[in-house]
Write a protein that holds these residues in place. Structure first.
Motif, PDB file in Angstrom:
ATOM      1  N   PHE A  74       0.123   1.326  -0.228  1.00 49.65           N
ATOM      2  CA  PHE A  74       0.246   1.461  -1.679  1.00 49.65           C
ATOM      3  C   PHE A  74       0.536   2.902  -2.079  1.00 49.65           C
ATOM      4  O   PHE A  74       1.391   3.163  -2.922  1.00 49.65           O
ATOM      5  N   GLN A  75      -0.195   3.850  -1.489  1.00 49.55           N
ATOM      6  CA  GLN A  75       0.035   5.254  -1.816  1.00 49.55           C
ATOM      7  C   GLN A  75       1.428   5.713  -1.405  1.00 49.55           C
ATOM      8  O   GLN A  75       1.958   6.665  -1.965  1.00 49.55           O
ATOM      9  N   SER A  76       2.014   5.017  -0.435  1.00 47.86           N
ATOM     10  CA  SER A  76       3.352   5.385   0.036  1.00 47.86           C
ATOM     11  C   SER A  76       4.450   4.882  -0.884  1.00 47.86           C
ATOM     12  O   SER A  76       5.552   5.433  -0.900  1.00 47.86           O
ATOM     13  N   ILE A  77       4.174   3.825  -1.650  1.00 47.20           N
ATOM     14  CA  ILE A  77       5.193   3.290  -2.560  1.00 47.20           C
ATOM     15  C   ILE A  77       4.928   3.685  -4.013  1.00 47.20           C
ATOM     16  O   ILE A  77       5.800   3.498  -4.870  1.00 47.20           O
ATOM     17  N   ALA A  78       3.740   4.217  -4.302  1.00 47.13           N
ATOM     18  CA  ALA A  78       3.421   4.615  -5.672  1.00 47.13           C
ATOM     19  C   ALA A  78       4.273   5.811  -6.095  1.00 47.13           C
ATOM     20  O   ALA A  78       4.521   6.718  -5.288  1.00 47.13           O
ATOM     21  N   PRO A  79       4.742   5.835  -7.347  1.00 47.75           N
ATOM     22  CA  PRO A  79       5.618   6.927  -7.816  1.00 47.75           C
ATOM     23  C   PRO A  79       4.857   8.188  -8.180  1.00 47.75           C
ATOM     24  O   PRO A  79       4.941   8.701  -9.296  1.00 47.75           O
ATOM     25  N   VAL A  80       4.079   8.691  -7.228  1.00 45.48           N
ATOM     26  CA  VAL A  80       3.303   9.911  -7.446  1.00 45.48           C
ATOM     27  C   VAL A  80       3.384  10.779  -6.196  1.00 45.48           C
ATOM     28  O   VAL A  80       3.804  10.315  -5.136  1.00 45.48           O
ATOM     29  N   CYS A  81       2.961  12.028  -6.334  1.00 44.64           N
ATOM     30  CA  CYS A  81       2.922  12.916  -5.173  1.00 44.64           C
ATOM     31  C   CYS A  81       1.815  12.478  -4.206  1.00 44.64           C
ATOM     32  O   CYS A  81       0.830  11.857  -4.611  1.00 44.64           O
ATOM     33  N   CYS A  82       1.999  12.795  -2.948  1.00 43.26           N
ATOM     34  CA  CYS A  82       0.997  12.460  -1.934  1.00 43.26           C
ATOM     35  C   CYS A  82      -0.133  13.484  -1.990  1.00 43.26           C
ATOM     36  O   CYS A  82       0.106  14.684  -1.876  1.00 43.26           O
ATOM     37  N   GLU A  83      -1.364  12.999  -2.187  1.00 41.85           N
ATOM     38  CA  GLU A  83      -2.541  13.860  -2.205  1.00 41.85           C
ATOM     39  C   GLU A  83      -3.642  13.195  -1.402  1.00 41.85           C
ATOM     40  O   GLU A  83      -3.886  11.993  -1.529  1.00 41.85           O
ATOM     41  N   THR A  84      -4.335  13.992  -0.598  1.00 38.50           N
ATOM     42  CA  THR A  84      -5.356  13.421   0.276  1.00 38.50           C
ATOM     43  C   THR A  84      -6.567  12.900  -0.495  1.00 38.50           C
ATOM     44  O   THR A  84      -7.276  12.024  -0.007  1.00 38.50           O
ATOM     45  N   ARG A  85      -6.811  13.419  -1.708  1.00 42.87           N
ATOM     46  CA  ARG A  85      -7.981  12.950  -2.459  1.00 42.87           C
ATOM     47  C   ARG A  85      -7.848  11.480  -2.831  1.00 42.87           C
ATOM     48  O   ARG A  85      -8.853  10.810  -3.057  1.00 42.87           O
ATOM     49  N   TRP A  86      -6.620  10.960  -2.897  1.00 48.47           N
ATOM     50  CA  TRP A  86      -6.435   9.538  -3.187  1.00 48.47           C
ATOM     51  C   TRP A  86      -6.691   8.670  -1.964  1.00 48.47           C
ATOM     52  O   TRP A  86      -6.742   7.456  -2.071  1.00 48.47           O
ATOM     53  N   LEU A  87      -6.824   9.295  -0.811  1.00 45.58           N
ATOM     54  CA  LEU A  87      -7.092   8.553   0.419  1.00 45.58           C
ATOM     55  C   LEU A  87      -8.575   8.544   0.784  1.00 45.58           C
ATOM     56  O   LEU A  87      -8.953   7.975   1.803  1.00 45.58           O
ATOM     57  N   ILE A  88      -9.408   9.166  -0.048  1.00 48.06           N
ATOM     58  CA  ILE A  88     -10.842   9.166   0.229  1.00 48.06           C
ATOM     59  C   ILE A  88     -11.385   7.742   0.262  1.00 48.06           C
ATOM     60  O   ILE A  88     -12.352   7.447   0.972  1.00 48.06           O
ATOM     61  N   SER A  89     -10.772   6.844  -0.496  1.00 53.37           N
ATOM     62  CA  SER A  89     -11.227   5.446  -0.522  1.00 53.37           C
ATOM     63  C   SER A  89     -11.212   4.802   0.860  1.00 53.37           C
ATOM     64  O   SER A  89     -11.931   3.832   1.100  1.00 53.37           O
ATOM     65  N   GLY A  90     -10.399   5.338   1.764  1.00 45.66           N
ATOM     66  CA  GLY A  90     -10.327   4.768   3.095  1.00 45.66           C
ATOM     67  C   GLY A  90     -11.405   5.253   4.039  1.00 45.66           C
ATOM     68  O   GLY A  90     -11.577   4.689   5.130  1.00 45.66           O
ATOM     69  N   LEU A  91     -12.166   6.271   3.629  1.00 51.79           N
ATOM     70  CA  LEU A  91     -13.168   6.838   4.537  1.00 51.79           C
ATOM     71  C   LEU A  91     -14.373   5.931   4.777  1.00 51.79           C
ATOM     72  O   LEU A  91     -14.772   5.744   5.938  1.00 51.79           O
ATOM     73  N   PRO A  92     -14.992   5.329   3.739  1.00 52.44           N
ATOM     74  CA  PRO A  92     -16.118   4.427   4.021  1.00 52.44           C
ATOM     75  C   PRO A  92     -15.761   3.263   4.950  1.00 52.44           C
ATOM     76  O   PRO A  92     -16.505   2.995   5.907  1.00 52.44           O
ATOM     77  N   PRO A  93     -14.628   2.555   4.737  1.00 53.31           N
ATOM     78  CA  PRO A  93     -14.280   1.490   5.695  1.00 53.31           C
ATOM     79  C   PRO A  93     -14.073   2.006   7.113  1.00 53.31           C
ATOM     80  O   PRO A  93     -14.488   1.350   8.082  1.00 53.31           O
ATOM     81  N   LEU A  94     -13.436   3.178   7.265  1.00 48.63           N
ATOM     82  CA  LEU A  94     -13.229   3.725   8.605  1.00 48.63           C
ATOM     83  C   LEU A  94     -14.561   4.073   9.274  1.00 48.63           C
ATOM     84  O   LEU A  94     -14.733   3.868  10.479  1.00 48.63           O
ATOM     85  N   ILE A  95     -15.505   4.578   8.493  1.00 47.91           N
ATOM     86  CA  ILE A  95     -16.813   4.909   9.058  1.00 47.91           C
ATOM     87  C   ILE A  95     -17.569   3.639   9.455  1.00 47.91           C
ATOM     88  O   ILE A  95     -18.259   3.610  10.483  1.00 47.91           O
TER      89      ILE A  95
END
Length: 275
Positions: A203-224
């Motif tokens: 989703f972050q790859s197709i969204a019309p916004v700049c890439c920022e790591t803070r938007w990927l924080i949502s993936g940290l709890p599932p990865l942990i």
């Protein structure tokens, strides 16, 4: 408070998989990650998005396990809260169909409880999005991107890896890759946790916004959580030693290297006060 709630939720989930000591290490690992440290003291919605998104994933996992209406409604409500907090949570719309595809639970398509989820999300979110898009749409500018899809997938993963550092990246993404080999044996919780980073990065790859790591924080709890599943397969003290060593190293580096971000809200508040 919000970051503490996320950490407490990680502890509660990981405890059933990895025991109390291992779960405590997992929750501390989340708190000591660079993006979490930099986002927590700032008045932003990113951590709120993580909290609602993570809770919605747990509700969806319970739904796939029990097929109960209450869990379907709970997922829809929590996902709606996340989406109305920030549009970056729209990746949650990808997770139910992906979970259906990976698990091959085609029987759910015949259940009204499955379809009530998207209907409730649309009912709650559509009016809000229609009203707020004129404001939020200011930030949507595809011309700001230096790359286009599918190159943005590689860019997002690269930025995420750089933000986490090499060793944490190997640990978390290694756990994700390891679980891929056991998807046919995965319970709903492990399946949903595995799918979430895929949906988030796509989703972050197709969204019309700049890439920022803070938007990927949502993936940290599932990865942990996936990491706790992976380490639980090791002999008890080996897994605990691995996660404890990782937490100690990550916490030490965070204390040494972390710099408190500038308070960008304070000047505006002071200007309003003195006006």
């Amino acid at each position: 408070v919000i970051t503490a709630l996320i950490s407490a939720t990680i502890f509660a989930v990981a405890r059933r998989v990895f025991g109390a000591i291992g779960a405590l290490c997992c929750s501390i690992l989340f708190l000591s990650l660079p993006d979490v440290l930099s986002s927590s003291p700032i008045v932003m919605t990113d951590t709120t998005v993580v909290l609602f998104g993570f809770w919605s994933l747990l509700a969806l996992a319970r739904y796939f396990e029990t097929i109960a209406w209450r869990h379907a409604v709970c997922f829809a409500l929590l996902a709606s809260c996340a989406i109305m907090t920030k549009y970056s949570s729209l990746y949650l719309a990808l997770i139910p169909p992906l979970a259906l595809l990976v698990s091959r639970r085609w029987d759910l398509l015949r259940r009204a409880s499955f379809w009530i989820q998207p209907l409730l999300v649309i009912l709650f979110c559509a009016p809000w999005i229609l009203y707020t898009y004129r404001f939020a749409g200011i930030g949507f500018d595809p011309s700001l991107r230096e790359t286009v899809f599918p190159e943005t997938i590689v860019l997002n993963i690269r930025l995420w890896t750089l933000a986490l550092g090499p060793w944490i990246s190997i640990l978390l993404f290694g756990a994700w890759a390891f679980q891929a080999a056991f998807l046919d044996q995965a319970n709903p919780l492990r399946l949903i946790m595995w799918i979430q980073p895929v949906a988030l990065v796509f989703f972050q790859s197709i969204a019309p916004v700049c890439c920022e790591t803070r938007w990927l924080i949502s993936g940290l709890p599932p990865l942990i959580i996936l990491l706790s599943f992976a380490l639980a397969r090791l002999p008890k003290w080996c897994g605990l030693a691995a996660i404890a060593g990782t937490v100690a190293a990550c916490s030490s580096l965070s204390v040494i290297q972390f710099r408190r971000p500038p308070n960008t809200i304070q000047p505006a508040v002071e200007a309003v006060i003195h006006r």
